[in-house]
Design a protein around this motif. Structure first.
Motif, short mmCIF file in Angstrom:
data_model
loop_
_atom_site.label_atom_id
_atom_site.label_comp_id
_atom_site.label_asym_id
_atom_site.label_seq_id
_atom_site.Cartn_x
_atom_site.Cartn_y
_atom_site.Cartn_z
N ASP A 28 0.81 -1.22 0.00
CA ASP A 28 0.00 0.00 0.00
C ASP A 28 0.84 1.26 0.00
O ASP A 28 0.33 2.37 0.11
CB ASP A 28 -0.96 0.01 1.19
CG ASP A 28 -0.23 0.00 2.54
OD1 ASP A 28 1.02 -0.11 2.54
OD2 ASP A 28 -0.91 0.11 3.58
N GLY A 29 2.18 1.11 -0.12
CA GLY A 29 3.09 2.25 -0.15
C GLY A 29 3.56 2.70 1.21
O GLY A 29 4.43 3.57 1.31
N SER A 30 3.02 2.14 2.28
CA SER A 30 3.41 2.53 3.63
C SER A 30 4.78 1.97 3.98
O SER A 30 5.21 0.95 3.45
CB SER A 30 2.37 2.05 4.64
OG SER A 30 2.26 0.64 4.61
N GLU A 31 5.48 2.64 4.89
CA GLU A 31 6.80 2.21 5.34
C GLU A 31 6.90 2.28 6.86
O GLU A 31 6.24 3.12 7.49
CB GLU A 31 7.91 3.07 4.71
CG GLU A 31 8.02 2.93 3.21
CD GLU A 31 9.28 3.58 2.63
OE1 GLU A 31 10.19 3.91 3.43
OE2 GLU A 31 9.36 3.73 1.41
N ALA A 32 7.72 1.44 7.43
CA ALA A 32 7.96 1.43 8.87
C ALA A 32 9.33 0.85 9.12
O ALA A 32 9.87 0.11 8.30
CB ALA A 32 6.89 0.62 9.59
N GLY A 33 9.90 1.17 10.29
CA GLY A 33 11.20 0.64 10.65
C GLY A 33 12.31 1.65 10.49
O GLY A 33 12.07 2.80 10.09
N PRO A 34 13.54 1.25 10.79
CA PRO A 34 14.67 2.19 10.78
C PRO A 34 14.90 2.78 9.39
O PRO A 34 14.88 2.07 8.39
CB PRO A 34 15.86 1.32 11.22
CG PRO A 34 15.43 -0.10 10.96
CD PRO A 34 13.96 -0.13 11.16
#
Length: 433
Positions: A28-34
């Motif tokens: 969905d284009g979302s990002e998370a993390g370092p």
């Protein structure tokens, strides 16, 4: 509702018990993390369904081979970071990832279900080995396993391995090319075997004929090379004819257990013993011992693994078994040495080349990545992705000392005890001039 990347990262951290070490981007284009490093991309929800139906490494690999997950940035860094939170936490962490009874795994599966939806399991990629005929390490099954790995197109291997067409650890010095390092490795083996003009050499698992050509051309040896791969044999015979060495080299599509025309002055087995298997290794050592003349030498070049606290718990890597080397097994170095001695060999030298293999694999990956479209055309998108992952992951494993590679020089020492090996060890380190 949280975005897909945040939800996946939370699930992974709950399962692993540590922060997820790389940034993650979802479909969905979302990002998370370092931030600021490589990105692990989950391109399709189907990747989650693979994990639901096959938790652990095999589910992840199926998604990778299918192109449903990918890496943006440095693949080695992603593998190195993941190794730090999974592989180096031991068997308990790996077992937890694959155990449907573990509460954390069940909770994670529920979270994946909510993200992916309950649908039938996707079919495994076409590159995954399916039916295996015969008992483990029977001649029939070994032939199928070898064909799965090596009969994928000589054009593909030419791209990956380069002009040397040597598919084993090179021997590196400062500033040399891959071709230099592979030539030096073949020459090191020839010197350890003390090859001389007219000597009969048996090259077990001869590949595309590189050792046979080097031994015949540079040392005047008469070589019998055996392989179970028809594509390798066709390539090697053509190469030998072009070199004008057909009077000195014979390439056979033959199981080493069926070789009956000994004795030989020397035997080279370079990167072949990993296919033999624990149940057959003593038979392998006995067979090679019987094929050598008294005083003859064996050079056994073989990947090893670190010993397990409980050797009975050793399991073949799921990815390697399904996609790369079916039925392949690694043994600790000490076990290999013991079995060679049990067969009657006197082991005179062991040389560890672990870091050399990491360098070799990185060069092969660079070759593959440098002409990716050609690699895909030569085999398939899935197969090219398999080789990129397995070679990069193997490089990290060598660098982290999870696996190693060793050359065993063993002699069929006659009864009187005259080995023929020089008093001063490592005389072969002085290159022939």
């Amino acid at each position: 509702m949280a975005d897909a990347a945040s939800r996946l990262t939370t699930l992974a951290e709950d399962l692993l018990g540590v922060p997820f070490p790389v940034r993650l981007r979802a479909w969905d284009g979302s990002e998370a993390g370092p931030a600021g490093g490589p990105v692990l991309i989950v391109r399709q929800r189907r990747a989650l369904r693979r994990l639901i139906w096959r938790p652990g490494e095999l589910g992840l690999v199926r998604a990778w081979v299918s192109g449903e997950i990918d890496v943006e940035g440095d693949l080695y860094e992603v593998l190195d970071r993941l190794a730090g939170v999974v592989w180096e936490r031991g068997e308990e962490a790996r077992s937890a990832l694959e155990s449907v009874r573990d509460p954390k795994v069940r909770a994670a599966a529920g979270g994946l279900l909510r993200l992916a939806g309950l649908l039938p399991p996707p079919a495994p990629p076409a590159e995954e080995i399916r039916r295996r005929t015969g008992s483990r390490h029977s001649k029939r099954r070994d032939k199928q396993a070898i064909s799965h790995h090596y009969d994928v197109g000589n054009d593909f291997y030419e791209l990956v391995l380069g002009p040397s067409m040597v598919y084993s650890c090179a021997y590196w010095t400062e500033g040399g090319t891959l071709e230099d390092a592979q030539r030096d490795k073949l020459d090191l083996i020839a010197r350890k075997l003390d090859l001389k003009d007219g000597d009969r050499l048996l090259d077990v698992g001869c590949g595309w004929g590189s050792m046979a050509v080097h031994a015949a051309r540079e040392y005047g040896a008469r070589v019998v090379g055996v392989t179970l791969s028809r594509e390798q044999a066709v390539y090697a015979r053509k190469r030998i004819a072009e070199e004008g060495l057909t009077d000195r080299i014979e390439i056979r599509v033959q199981d080493y257990r069926d070789v009956t025309d000994g004795p030989f002055d020397a035997i080279s087995s370079i990167g072949m013993a990993e296919h033999v298997g624990a149940v057959r290794y003593r038979e392998y050592a006995d067979t090679l011992y019987a094929l050598l003349k008294p005083g003859g030498r064996l050079l056994n070049h073989q990947i090893s693994r670190r010993p397990e606290p409980d050797e009975a718990a050793y399991r073949v890597d799921a990815f390697i078994d399904a996609y790369v080397f079916p039925d392949g097994e690694l043994a600790p170095m000490g076990r290999t040495l013991t079995l060679l001695e049990d067969a009657g060999f006197e082991v005179r030298d062991v040389e560890a080349l672990r870091e050399h293999y990491a360098l070799t694999l990185r060069r092969w990956v660079a070759n593959l990545e440098s002409d990716w479209p050609r690699a895909v055309r030569s085999t398939s998108p899935g197969r090219a992705r398999i080789w990129r992952l397995y070679m990069a992951a193997s490089a990290v494993s060598f660098e982290r000392n999870r696996i190693g590679v060793n050359q065993f020089l063993a002699v069929r020492t006659p009864g009187p005890g005259t080995s023929g090996v020089p008093l001063r060890p490592r005389v072969w380190d002085e290159r022939r001039r």
